[in-house]
Design an enzyme around this catalytic site. Sequence first.
Site, mmCIF file in Angstrom:
data_model
loop_
_atom_site.group_PDB
_atom_site.id
_atom_site.type_symbol
_atom_site.label_atom_id
_atom_site.label_comp_id
_atom_site.label_asym_id
_atom_site.label_seq_id
_atom_site.Cartn_x
_atom_site.Cartn_y
_atom_site.Cartn_z
ATOM 1 N N CYS A 44 0.838 -1.210 0.000
ATOM 2 C CA CYS A 44 0.000 0.000 0.000
ATOM 3 C C CYS A 44 0.870 1.256 0.000
ATOM 4 C CB CYS A 44 -0.925 0.029 1.212
ATOM 5 S SG CYS A 44 -2.031 -1.387 1.292
ATOM 6 N N ARG A 127 -7.941 -4.457 -3.156
ATOM 7 C CA ARG A 127 -7.491 -3.279 -3.925
ATOM 8 C C ARG A 127 -8.498 -3.062 -5.062
ATOM 9 N NH1 ARG A 127 -2.416 -2.610 -1.708
ATOM 10 N NH2 ARG A 127 -1.604 -4.570 -0.904
HETATM 11 C C1 BEZ Z 1 0.558 -4.615 1.830
HETATM 12 O O1 BEZ Z 1 1.764 -4.810 1.871
HETATM 13 O O2 BEZ Z 1 0.071 -3.556 1.441
HETATM 14 C C2 BEZ Z 1 -0.363 -5.707 2.259
HETATM 15 C C3 BEZ Z 1 -0.003 -7.013 1.973
HETATM 16 C C4 BEZ Z 1 -0.835 -8.043 2.398
HETATM 17 C C5 BEZ Z 1 -2.009 -7.757 3.070
HETATM 18 C C6 BEZ Z 1 -2.364 -6.439 3.305
HETATM 19 C C7 BEZ Z 1 -1.535 -5.414 2.892
#
Ligand code: BEZ
Length: 228
Positions: A44, A127
């Site tokens: 993110c 997402r």
């Molecule tokens: C992230 O790195 O943004 C992420 C990865 C797995 C689950 C939730 C967020």
Amino acid sequence: MPRIGDKAPEFKAVTTQGPIHFPDDYMGSWSILFSHPADFTPVCTSEFMTFATMEEQFADANCKLVGLSIDGLYSHIAWLRTIKEKIEYKGMKDVEVKFPLIEDISMDVATLYGMIQPNEDTTKAVRAVFFVDPEGVIRAVIYYPLSLGRNFDELYRVIIALQAADEFGIATPADWRPGDDVIVPPAGSCGSAESRMAGKEEGVDCKDWFFCTKKISKETVLKAILKK
Ligand code: BEZ
């Protein structure tokens, strides 16, 4: 779950840039409403840095950005401050996220937009990306799982292609970018298949009766879309 062609469901929310009323506050502009799973997570963070860096490019195409996650306002503020003050990634640093980020602890907005997809995660939004036109109609939707960071060049390509389709009454083929040939409307809606195939429609090149293209220059497309 809102679908292509639906009016974007209306909501009021608190954001890092103050309260918003969606899509009403965005009428007259294109907007991208997108969700991310959680603040203070690496994928993110890479996405927010990339999107924030491209915000002006989207603004030039009359498109505003609105983010959302199931986190509170203070988490959002702390995360965005950390990004600005501490994170350097792929040549991006000192990145300020100026677009609004919705707090949605209640999950009301995420639920309204089908951003919670329980077989992926019950407490985090996937997402999701909703492309909303200046009349508040959803024109495209893309979902990615939690593990996969989005391609923001593709999101920009979608915004430009949707506007080109509206502006010129055309469709865009696979991997289209401004300057590539476009697809002319199906026979019947504009001229007959016979006249096209006989080469009577100027500038139209038919591979077969159902597959006709024409040229629109990159300059023509961009002049019609950017900074109207
Ligand atoms: C992230 O790195 O943004 C992420 C990865 C797995 C689950 C939730 C967020």
